[in-house]
Write a protein that holds these residues in place. Sequence first.
Motif, short mmCIF file in Angstrom:
data_model
loop_
_atom_site.label_atom_id
_atom_site.label_comp_id
_atom_site.label_asym_id
_atom_site.label_seq_id
_atom_site.Cartn_x
_atom_site.Cartn_y
_atom_site.Cartn_z
N ALA A 57 0.71 -1.00 0.20
CA ALA A 57 -0.08 -0.05 0.05
C ALA A 57 0.79 1.28 0.02
O ALA A 57 0.30 2.48 0.12
N GLY A 58 1.93 1.06 0.00
CA GLY A 58 3.05 2.16 -0.17
C GLY A 58 3.28 2.96 1.27
O GLY A 58 3.77 3.99 1.61
N ARG A 59 3.05 2.05 2.35
CA ARG A 59 3.45 2.45 3.72
C ARG A 59 4.56 1.95 4.34
O ARG A 59 5.17 0.91 3.87
N THR A 60 5.15 2.64 5.12
CA THR A 60 6.49 2.11 5.73
C THR A 60 6.14 0.91 6.89
O THR A 60 5.48 1.68 7.96
N PRO A 61 6.34 -0.25 6.82
CA PRO A 61 6.09 -0.95 7.88
C PRO A 61 6.94 -0.63 9.21
O PRO A 61 8.21 -0.06 9.14
N ARG A 62 6.40 -1.09 10.42
CA ARG A 62 6.84 -0.96 11.88
C ARG A 62 7.84 -2.28 12.03
O ARG A 62 7.42 -3.26 11.56
N PRO A 63 8.92 -1.91 12.62
CA PRO A 63 9.88 -3.00 12.93
C PRO A 63 9.11 -4.01 14.14
O PRO A 63 8.02 -3.48 14.71
N LEU A 64 9.32 -4.96 14.30
CA LEU A 64 8.81 -6.10 15.31
C LEU A 64 9.06 -5.51 16.67
O LEU A 64 10.06 -5.50 17.27
N ARG A 65 7.88 -5.34 17.49
CA ARG A 65 7.95 -5.27 19.11
C ARG A 65 7.28 -6.60 19.48
O ARG A 65 6.45 -7.09 19.12
N PHE A 66 8.16 -7.20 20.49
CA PHE A 66 7.50 -8.56 20.78
C PHE A 66 7.91 -8.58 22.45
O PHE A 66 9.00 -8.29 22.74
N ARG A 67 6.95 -9.18 23.09
CA ARG A 67 7.28 -9.70 24.41
C ARG A 67 6.64 -10.88 24.79
O ARG A 67 5.43 -11.00 24.23
N TYR A 68 7.08 -11.63 25.75
CA TYR A 68 6.46 -13.08 25.96
C TYR A 68 5.64 -12.81 27.40
O TYR A 68 6.05 -11.84 28.24
N LEU A 69 4.51 -13.55 27.60
CA LEU A 69 3.90 -13.45 28.89
C LEU A 69 4.09 -14.63 29.71
O LEU A 69 4.07 -14.46 30.94
N ASN A 70 3.83 -15.80 29.16
CA ASN A 70 3.85 -17.00 30.00
C ASN A 70 4.43 -18.06 29.15
O ASN A 70 4.46 -18.04 27.85
N GLN A 71 4.56 -19.34 29.81
CA GLN A 71 4.85 -20.59 29.11
C GLN A 71 3.71 -21.63 29.72
O GLN A 71 3.57 -21.70 31.07
#
Length: 370
Positions: free
Chosen positions: A302-316
Amino acid sequence: MAVRIVVVGAGYAGLAAAKLAARWTEAAVTLVNAGDRFVERVRLHQLATGQTLRDLRLADLVERTGVKLVVGRVTAIDAEQRVVRLASSPKVVHYDLLVYALGSAADMESVPGVAEHAYTVATADEALRLRQRLGDSHVVAVVGGGLTGIEAAAELAEAHPGLKVRFVNAGALGAGLSQRGREYLRRTFDRLGVEVREQARVSEVRADGPVLADGEHLAADTVVWTAGFKVPELARAAGFAADDHGRLIVDDMLRSVSHPEVTGVGDAAAVRMRSGQELRMACATGLPSTQHAMRAIADRLAGRTPRPLRFRYLNQCISLGRRDALIQFVHADDSPRESVLTGRKAALYKEAIVRGTVLFERHPVIPTSF
């Protein structure tokens, strides 16, 4: 002509990727998978003990989504011609953008005798083969100290109380858990009658059980191998940048660092955060990161600039049979907190998570930003 997006592999990450691509872009989306069923891989230890799983036809899951399903095993990817080759057809599948989601399989080659004598719970067929074998077994050795091995050992012991279950681990029991988590796991194995052998590295598997590195033989009618997974060699063979395990090396938008028209999701992609943390193979990683990857593709188209991945874990979430479980709460980097949830409430929590994965496959959007 519409952009052609081809997704190879219809596991948790691949199926979600195809449906999100069809929803968020105007592309022509094709999903290629070796079988015609979606496999709830996180339940295969249940299948092995005789429980019945839902029959989830991929055709039903992609119906009215705009995704074209092709059933066929991928044998090669031609990066120069941008085509996917299949074992079942002389025709090729052309792509403009490729989503590589071929997942992982049990590593049956790292130790002598595993391929000849051991059983796994890595595929539905293998789990069914193990289920048939259990009818003639009195002693089962589960080799591998990860979550798959823990869940398999507990499920076997609960479902077959007359079966002797040995849990064989090269490290310490529950090494990645908090002290409270380790203590609860040990008490649960004691209650279920699971014999634990720690710091016991297996050097060979024979028809009558595993042999340890110090030469000790552990008698067993059946060996269940959960000690490690491997990914297909197709990424490396195609010339894509791959790590030492053969996983596609991707950037923080899950795009191949060598072939920007290729995106990697799920177990077959080596996803690393800018901090250097490598994300583990799990639904907890694959589902939200797949959503991010497909949003990045939609943004670029769509011609937009993607954002980098932001990630966090919560549990196993670890099932310990059908009536017990261990929920280990973790920090953002997946290191354990001391906080755990156990018992019946944990079992209900785990079941809700597992059911939620299928709900995600039907409606693959997580309303949380990662």
